[in-house]
Scaffold this motif. Sequence first.
Motif, PDB file in Angstrom:
ATOM      1  N   PRO A  80       0.795  -1.244   0.000  1.00 56.35           N
ATOM      2  CA  PRO A  80       0.000   0.000   0.000  1.00 56.35           C
ATOM      3  C   PRO A  80       0.825   1.291   0.000  1.00 56.35           C
ATOM      4  CG  PRO A  80      -0.952  -1.580   1.518  1.00 56.35           C
ATOM      5  CD  PRO A  80       0.350  -2.142   1.068  1.00 56.35           C
ATOM      6  N   PRO A  81       1.890   1.420   0.834  1.00 55.59           N
ATOM      7  CA  PRO A  81       2.654   2.676   0.753  1.00 55.59           C
ATOM      8  C   PRO A  81       3.309   2.903  -0.610  1.00 55.59           C
ATOM      9  CG  PRO A  81       3.155   1.562   2.804  1.00 55.59           C
ATOM     10  CD  PRO A  81       2.326   0.622   1.985  1.00 55.59           C
ATOM     11  N   VAL A  82       3.792   1.836  -1.225  1.00 48.83           N
ATOM     12  CA  VAL A  82       4.421   1.996  -2.538  1.00 48.83           C
ATOM     13  C   VAL A  82       3.384   2.436  -3.573  1.00 48.83           C
ATOM     14  CG1 VAL A  82       5.508   0.719  -4.438  1.00 48.83           C
ATOM     15  CG2 VAL A  82       6.324   0.412  -2.098  1.00 48.83           C
ATOM     16  N   TRP A  86       3.302   6.140  -5.357  1.00 53.40           N
ATOM     17  CA  TRP A  86       3.376   6.186  -6.811  1.00 53.40           C
ATOM     18  C   TRP A  86       2.210   6.981  -7.392  1.00 53.40           C
ATOM     19  CZ3 TRP A  86       0.492   2.932 -10.460  1.00 53.40           C
ATOM     20  CH2 TRP A  86       0.939   3.065 -11.775  1.00 53.40           C
ATOM     21  N   LYS A  87       1.019   6.815  -6.812  1.00 57.18           N
ATOM     22  CA  LYS A  87      -0.173   7.512  -7.316  1.00 57.18           C
ATOM     23  C   LYS A  87      -0.152   9.002  -6.979  1.00 57.18           C
ATOM     24  CE  LYS A  87      -3.232   4.885  -9.317  1.00 57.18           C
ATOM     25  NZ  LYS A  87      -3.559   5.106 -10.699  1.00 57.18           N
ATOM     26  N   SER A  88       0.151   9.317  -5.722  1.00 61.15           N
ATOM     27  CA  SER A  88       0.188  10.728  -5.320  1.00 61.15           C
ATOM     28  C   SER A  88       1.389  10.947  -4.402  1.00 61.15           C
ATOM     29  CB  SER A  88      -1.112  11.120  -4.626  1.00 61.15           C
ATOM     30  OG  SER A  88      -1.361  10.267  -3.545  1.00 61.15           O
ATOM     31  N   PRO A  89       2.514  11.315  -4.974  1.00 65.63           N
ATOM     32  CA  PRO A  89       3.759  11.408  -4.211  1.00 65.63           C
ATOM     33  C   PRO A  89       3.802  12.532  -3.176  1.00 65.63           C
ATOM     34  CG  PRO A  89       4.119  12.087  -6.487  1.00 65.63           C
ATOM     35  CD  PRO A  89       2.711  11.604  -6.387  1.00 65.63           C
ATOM     36  N   ASN A  90       2.943  13.531  -3.254  1.00 68.16           N
ATOM     37  CA  ASN A  90       3.032  14.669  -2.348  1.00 68.16           C
ATOM     38  C   ASN A  90       2.008  14.643  -1.217  1.00 68.16           C
ATOM     39  OD1 ASN A  90       5.113  15.696  -3.881  1.00 68.16           O
ATOM     40  ND2 ASN A  90       3.744  16.829  -5.230  1.00 68.16           N
ATOM     41  N   ASP A  91       1.165  13.659  -1.159  1.00 69.34           N
ATOM     42  CA  ASP A  91       0.119  13.592  -0.140  1.00 69.34           C
ATOM     43  C   ASP A  91       0.620  12.777   1.058  1.00 69.34           C
ATOM     44  OD1 ASP A  91      -2.175  13.729   1.276  1.00 69.34           O
ATOM     45  OD2 ASP A  91      -3.444  12.754  -0.227  1.00 69.34           O
ATOM     46  N   THR A  92       1.017  13.465   2.128  1.00 71.29           N
ATOM     47  CA  THR A  92       1.581  12.772   3.292  1.00 71.29           C
ATOM     48  C   THR A  92       0.505  12.048   4.103  1.00 71.29           C
ATOM     49  OG1 THR A  92       1.449  14.802   4.596  1.00 71.29           O
ATOM     50  CG2 THR A  92       3.557  14.310   3.526  1.00 71.29           C
ATOM     51  N   LEU A  93      -0.706  12.629   4.174  1.00 71.67           N
ATOM     52  CA  LEU A  93      -1.776  11.960   4.918  1.00 71.67           C
ATOM     53  C   LEU A  93      -2.116  10.622   4.276  1.00 71.67           C
ATOM     54  CD1 LEU A  93      -3.895  11.970   7.155  1.00 71.67           C
ATOM     55  CD2 LEU A  93      -5.437  13.114   5.541  1.00 71.67           C
ATOM     56  N   LEU A  94      -2.211  10.607   2.980  1.00 77.27           N
ATOM     57  CA  LEU A  94      -2.485   9.364   2.262  1.00 77.27           C
ATOM     58  C   LEU A  94      -1.349   8.357   2.450  1.00 77.27           C
ATOM     59  CD1 LEU A  94      -4.631   8.105   0.465  1.00 77.27           C
ATOM     60  CD2 LEU A  94      -3.373   8.954  -1.507  1.00 77.27           C
ATOM     61  N   PHE A  95      -0.128   8.852   2.516  1.00 72.62           N
ATOM     62  CA  PHE A  95       1.030   8.002   2.748  1.00 72.62           C
ATOM     63  C   PHE A  95       0.936   7.310   4.110  1.00 72.62           C
ATOM     64  CE2 PHE A  95       5.393   7.506   4.374  1.00 72.62           C
ATOM     65  CZ  PHE A  95       5.869   6.595   3.439  1.00 72.62           C
ATOM     66  N   TRP A  96       0.609   8.066   5.157  1.00 77.43           N
ATOM     67  CA  TRP A  96       0.511   7.476   6.508  1.00 77.43           C
ATOM     68  C   TRP A  96      -0.705   6.558   6.625  1.00 77.43           C
ATOM     69  CZ3 TRP A  96       4.677   7.157   9.029  1.00 77.43           C
ATOM     70  CH2 TRP A  96       5.646   8.146   8.915  1.00 77.43           C
ATOM     71  N   LEU A  97      -1.784   6.887   5.950  1.00 77.61           N
ATOM     72  CA  LEU A  97      -2.944   5.988   5.938  1.00 77.61           C
ATOM     73  C   LEU A  97      -2.627   4.675   5.220  1.00 77.61           C
ATOM     74  CD1 LEU A  97      -5.909   8.445   5.276  1.00 77.61           C
ATOM     75  CD2 LEU A  97      -5.348   7.244   7.407  1.00 77.61           C
ATOM     76  N   SER A  98      -1.747   4.741   4.238  1.00 79.64           N
ATOM     77  CA  SER A  98      -1.353   3.525   3.535  1.00 79.64           C
ATOM     78  C   SER A  98      -0.543   2.599   4.451  1.00 79.64           C
ATOM     79  CB  SER A  98      -0.575   3.860   2.272  1.00 79.64           C
ATOM     80  OG  SER A  98       0.669   4.445   2.605  1.00 79.64           O
ATOM     81  N   PHE A  99       0.186   3.149   5.405  1.00 78.36           N
ATOM     82  CA  PHE A  99       0.883   2.312   6.383  1.00 78.36           C
ATOM     83  C   PHE A  99      -0.124   1.565   7.254  1.00 78.36           C
ATOM     84  CE2 PHE A  99       4.808   4.737   5.603  1.00 78.36           C
ATOM     85  CZ  PHE A  99       5.682   3.677   5.502  1.00 78.36           C
TER      86      PHE A  99
END
Length: 144
Positions: A80-82, A86-99
């Motif tokens: 999920p984080p990868v 890849w889909k939205s590299p600048n969205d940090t909230l989405l990055f942490w939700l992917s974890f």
Amino acid sequence: MFNIDRRYIDAPQFEETLQSKIIMIRSKNRNNPTLPRAEHFGISDEEFEEYIDRKQDLLEWQKDMKRRGPLWLVIIFCIPPVLMTWKSPNDTLLFWLSFVAGTVPCLLLWLLYKLIARQREKRLYDERAERYIEALQQWADKQQ
């Protein structure tokens, strides 16, 4: 050119398993009258051999899961984080939700493994055979 000590490379790697220990104890000391016998524990030799084979299979499965299981959990955790990076590299909230999205399936798989392992152990367990294995190991320790 190079002087390499090949003893470490060529030496066969033999891992002593529970099954091999039990077979070795029983075969080396077959004629010893003090060796515990399966009949004294209410189990036939054929039943015991079948039990020790199934027990060794279970131990090998558990060892394999300990060796390969974490690799699969890491792969599942990282997907999920990868994908989100890849889909939205600048969205940090989405990055942490992917974890979090990677953690949930890992926890579920780990719990599933624990449940399956516990069920297999319960289904396999035989009090008579376990007492016989313990008696054989104690007898072998006393002989040394």
